[in-house]
Design a protein around this motif. Structure first.
Motif, PDB file in Angstrom:
ATOM      1  N   ASP A  18     -41.054   1.255  10.248  1.00  0.00           N
ATOM      2  CA  ASP A  18     -39.982   0.259  10.365  1.00  0.00           C
ATOM      3  C   ASP A  18     -38.734   0.879  10.961  1.00  0.00           C
ATOM      4  O   ASP A  18     -37.746   0.203  11.234  1.00  0.00           O
ATOM      5  N   GLU A  19     -38.774   2.197  11.121  1.00  0.00           N
ATOM      6  CA  GLU A  19     -37.580   2.950  11.497  1.00  0.00           C
ATOM      7  C   GLU A  19     -37.078   2.686  12.904  1.00  0.00           C
ATOM      8  O   GLU A  19     -35.891   2.516  13.138  1.00  0.00           O
ATOM      9  N   ALA A  20     -38.021   2.716  13.868  1.00  0.00           N
ATOM     10  CA  ALA A  20     -37.587   2.729  15.262  1.00  0.00           C
ATOM     11  C   ALA A  20     -38.610   2.065  16.162  1.00  0.00           C
ATOM     12  O   ALA A  20     -39.809   2.056  15.863  1.00  0.00           O
ATOM     13  N   SER A  21     -38.131   1.512  17.256  1.00  0.00           N
ATOM     14  CA  SER A  21     -39.003   0.996  18.309  1.00  0.00           C
ATOM     15  C   SER A  21     -38.742   1.818  19.558  1.00  0.00           C
ATOM     16  O   SER A  21     -37.582   2.075  19.901  1.00  0.00           O
ATOM     17  N   CYS A  22     -39.832   2.215  20.221  1.00  0.00           N
ATOM     18  CA  CYS A  22     -39.715   3.199  21.296  1.00  0.00           C
ATOM     19  C   CYS A  22     -40.424   2.720  22.560  1.00  0.00           C
ATOM     20  O   CYS A  22     -41.392   1.963  22.485  1.00  0.00           O
ATOM     21  N   CYS A  23     -39.965   3.200  23.687  1.00  0.00           N
ATOM     22  CA  CYS A  23     -40.674   2.975  24.947  1.00  0.00           C
ATOM     23  C   CYS A  23     -40.492   4.209  25.816  1.00  0.00           C
ATOM     24  O   CYS A  23     -39.419   4.823  25.812  1.00  0.00           O
ATOM     25  N   GLU A  24     -41.553   4.583  26.532  1.00  0.00           N
ATOM     26  CA  GLU A  24     -41.490   5.765  27.397  1.00  0.00           C
ATOM     27  C   GLU A  24     -41.474   5.356  28.869  1.00  0.00           C
ATOM     28  O   GLU A  24     -42.057   4.326  29.241  1.00  0.00           O
ATOM     29  N   PHE A  25     -40.851   6.182  29.657  1.00  0.00           N
ATOM     30  CA  PHE A  25     -40.783   5.981  31.108  1.00  0.00           C
ATOM     31  C   PHE A  25     -41.162   7.308  31.762  1.00  0.00           C
ATOM     32  O   PHE A  25     -40.854   8.370  31.212  1.00  0.00           O
ATOM     33  N   HIS A  26     -41.822   7.229  32.916  1.00  0.00           N
ATOM     34  CA  HIS A  26     -42.312   8.460  33.546  1.00  0.00           C
ATOM     35  C   HIS A  26     -41.950   8.503  35.022  1.00  0.00           C
ATOM     36  O   HIS A  26     -41.917   7.463  35.700  1.00  0.00           O
ATOM     37  N   THR A  38     -38.785  18.727  46.268  1.00  0.00           N
ATOM     38  CA  THR A  38     -40.234  18.843  46.118  1.00  0.00           C
ATOM     39  C   THR A  38     -40.635  20.261  45.738  1.00  0.00           C
ATOM     40  O   THR A  38     -41.750  20.495  45.292  1.00  0.00           O
ATOM     41  N   GLU A  39     -39.727  21.209  45.932  1.00  0.00           N
ATOM     42  CA  GLU A  39     -40.040  22.570  45.468  1.00  0.00           C
ATOM     43  C   GLU A  39     -40.064  22.645  43.948  1.00  0.00           C
ATOM     44  O   GLU A  39     -40.551  23.600  43.363  1.00  0.00           O
ATOM     45  N   LEU A  40     -39.501  21.654  43.305  1.00  0.00           N
ATOM     46  CA  LEU A  40     -39.571  21.584  41.851  1.00  0.00           C
ATOM     47  C   LEU A  40     -40.865  20.873  41.498  1.00  0.00           C
ATOM     48  O   LEU A  40     -40.995  19.678  41.708  1.00  0.00           O
ATOM     49  N   ASP A  41     -41.807  21.607  40.996  1.00  0.00           N
ATOM     50  CA  ASP A  41     -43.084  21.000  40.642  1.00  0.00           C
ATOM     51  C   ASP A  41     -42.986  20.604  39.168  1.00  0.00           C
ATOM     52  O   ASP A  41     -43.231  21.406  38.284  1.00  0.00           O
ATOM     53  N   CYS A  42     -42.563  19.372  38.933  1.00  0.00           N
ATOM     54  CA  CYS A  42     -42.341  18.987  37.538  1.00  0.00           C
ATOM     55  C   CYS A  42     -42.583  17.494  37.355  1.00  0.00           C
ATOM     56  O   CYS A  42     -42.638  16.744  38.321  1.00  0.00           O
ATOM     57  N   SER A  43     -42.741  17.091  36.120  1.00  0.00           N
ATOM     58  CA  SER A  43     -42.830  15.662  35.814  1.00  0.00           C
ATOM     59  C   SER A  43     -41.843  15.372  34.689  1.00  0.00           C
ATOM     60  O   SER A  43     -41.496  16.265  33.911  1.00  0.00           O
ATOM     61  N   MET A  44     -41.403  14.140  34.657  1.00  0.00           N
ATOM     62  CA  MET A  44     -40.356  13.760  33.716  1.00  0.00           C
ATOM     63  C   MET A  44     -40.796  12.595  32.837  1.00  0.00           C
ATOM     64  O   MET A  44     -41.442  11.660  33.314  1.00  0.00           O
ATOM     65  N   THR A  45     -40.399  12.671  31.580  1.00  0.00           N
ATOM     66  CA  THR A  45     -40.564  11.524  30.677  1.00  0.00           C
ATOM     67  C   THR A  45     -39.214  11.236  30.045  1.00  0.00           C
ATOM     68  O   THR A  45     -38.496  12.181  29.665  1.00  0.00           O
ATOM     69  N   LEU A  46     -38.869   9.965  29.975  1.00  0.00           N
ATOM     70  CA  LEU A  46     -37.710   9.569  29.180  1.00  0.00           C
ATOM     71  C   LEU A  46     -38.219   8.708  28.029  1.00  0.00           C
ATOM     72  O   LEU A  46     -38.897   7.700  28.252  1.00  0.00           O
ATOM     73  N   LEU A  47     -37.903   9.137  26.815  1.00  0.00           N
ATOM     74  CA  LEU A  47     -38.237   8.351  25.629  1.00  0.00           C
ATOM     75  C   LEU A  47     -36.959   7.643  25.179  1.00  0.00           C
ATOM     76  O   LEU A  47     -35.923   8.294  25.009  1.00  0.00           O
ATOM     77  N   VAL A  48     -37.048   6.331  25.040  1.00  0.00           N
ATOM     78  CA  VAL A  48     -35.898   5.558  24.556  1.00  0.00           C
ATOM     79  C   VAL A  48     -36.268   4.992  23.187  1.00  0.00           C
ATOM     80  O   VAL A  48     -37.292   4.325  23.039  1.00  0.00           O
ATOM     81  N   LYS A  49     -35.433   5.299  22.215  1.00  0.00           N
ATOM     82  CA  LYS A  49     -35.746   4.950  20.826  1.00  0.00           C
ATOM     83  C   LYS A  49     -34.599   4.103  20.258  1.00  0.00           C
ATOM     84  O   LYS A  49     -33.444   4.537  20.292  1.00  0.00           O
ATOM     85  N   VAL A  50     -34.944   2.928  19.749  1.00  0.00           N
ATOM     86  CA  VAL A  50     -33.916   2.023  19.214  1.00  0.00           C
ATOM     87  C   VAL A  50     -34.069   1.919  17.702  1.00  0.00           C
ATOM     88  O   VAL A  50     -35.154   1.629  17.197  1.00  0.00           O
ATOM     89  N   GLN A  51     -32.986   2.166  16.973  1.00  0.00           N
ATOM     90  CA  GLN A  51     -32.948   1.963  15.529  1.00  0.00           C
ATOM     91  C   GLN A  51     -31.821   0.969  15.233  1.00  0.00           C
ATOM     92  O   GLN A  51     -31.093   0.565  16.146  1.00  0.00           O
ATOM     93  N   ALA A  52     -31.672   0.618  13.971  1.00  0.00           N
ATOM     94  CA  ALA A  52     -30.696  -0.422  13.627  1.00  0.00           C
ATOM     95  C   ALA A  52     -29.308  -0.109  14.201  1.00  0.00           C
ATOM     96  O   ALA A  52     -28.658  -0.967  14.807  1.00  0.00           O
ATOM     97  N   THR A  53     -28.859   1.131  14.027  1.00  0.00           N
ATOM     98  CA  THR A  53     -27.501   1.474  14.471  1.00  0.00           C
ATOM     99  C   THR A  53     -27.487   2.686  15.409  1.00  0.00           C
ATOM    100  O   THR A  53     -26.453   3.304  15.613  1.00  0.00           O
TER     101      THR A  53
END
Ligand code: BG6
Length: 312
Positions: free
Chosen positions: A102-110, A129-144
């Motif tokens: 019940d704590e949090a609702s989350c969504c990921e983006f890549h 492009t010389e940076l060989d990497c991947s990214m994730t953003l996690l967004v987490k929503v709680q009451a406050t």
């Protein structure tokens, strides 16, 4: 919880709404830049983030407001790369969504290099492009609370240096950003300051020093060695407080978090096409960043960088 995301193949610019069902708190994230453009916590506080009424939301430019992401550089030390890097200028993929009890609702983006190369739009230039990497953003929503976690994964064979920053725009209701009783930042005692307008440098005397918008403000606050985690408070109206905290780990080791405070004031506002002339009265940017003494991310290692916005 409910996640309202449309088919990204047919309607890639559709924002995603993350609702924390038990409290009604919600956030909206635009896939362009994985930019959080709204956070409305439980209760009657209303919108916490500022987005310019002239912001572009069609992918032609980074969104002027909310929480744009800067990476792999802050500003433009490397002129061959865009100002603040390329995360805010690329279209991200909407990933999985889930609840943490019940704590949090989350969504990921890549975002991966392949996304950009395969024509999902935006900028990932030759240098990047010389940076060989991947990214994730996690967004987490709680009451406050709204938490954003940027994870950068070094998928290549070389270590690379980087900076990263949450360029968070806060809404100051009633056009009070220049009113010292209504808008200030506190909690940066011991931080060394570099004023990017005047080039002055100094140390903030104590945590009680209040930082106001009394002119164009563009300052980098770097923590003393014993304070790697950022913890400060923002007043956005008399008696209305937001706690901002941020921490970073690179290769599993704590990395210091700096903060940039920015308000363009009158003259600079007039030079920005996606920001209304008078909107500097309505916002302040408080931007946690991995800006100095950032270790290179090693191959097969990650950087994890988190910002937590808590309304009181
Ligand atoms: C701040 C910088 O973080 O971002 C400022 O310190 C800059 O120097 C501001 O003007 C806005 O940058 P941009 O690229 O979004 O116009």
């Amino acid at each position: 919880m409910s996640i309202e995301a449309r088919d990204t193949k047919t309607d890639t610019m559709a924002p995603v709404t993350i609702v924390h069902a038990s409290s009604g708190a919600k956030a909206e994230v635009h896939p362009f830049g994985a930019t959080v453009v709204s956070f409305i916590p439980q209760g009657d506080r209303g919108e916490v983030l500022f987005v310019s009424k002239l912001a572009k939301r069609d992918g032609s430019k980074a969104i002027r407001g909310g929480i744009p992401l800067a990476f792999p550089q802050f500003g433009q030390p490397d002129k061959s790369m865009p100002q603040h890097g390329f995360l805010r200028n690329n279209l991200w993929t909407v990933g999985k969504s889930y609840d943490e009890g019940d704590e949090a609702s989350c969504c990921e983006f890549h975002l991966t290099l392949a996304d950009a190369v395969n024509g999902r739009g935006g900028i990932w230039d030759a240098q990047s492009t010389e940076l060989d990497c991947s990214m994730t953003l996690l967004v987490k929503v709680q009451a406050t609370k709204l938490s954003t976690v940027l994870i950068v994964n070094n998928t290549g064979e070389k270590r690379f240096d980087c900076q990263a920053l949450f360029h968070t725009y806060y809404k100051i209701p009633g056009g009070q950003a220049l009113n010292k009783d209504a808008c200030s930042v506190k909690g940066l005692g011991g931080y060394s300051v570099k004023d990017q307008i005047t080039s002055d440098t100094y140390i903030v005397e104590s945590n009680n020093v209040e930082i106001f918008v009394d002119r164009e403000v563009d300052r980098i606050y770097t923590p003393p060695g014993d304070k790697p985690h950022l913890q400060l408070s923002l007043k956005s109206a008399p008696g209305v407080m937001t706690e901002i905290s941020s921490m970073a780990l690179v290769n599993g080791v704590t990395c210091p978090v700096s903060v940039v405070i920015w308000n363009p004031h009158e003259a600079k506002s007039k030079t920005m096409g996606d920001f209304d002339d008078e909107e500097y009265h309505d916002m302040i940017c408080v931007e946690p960043g991995m800006l100095s003494n950032v270790p290179a991310i090693l191959p097969c290692q990650i950087a994890v960088f988190e910002q937590i916005i808590s309304v009181l």
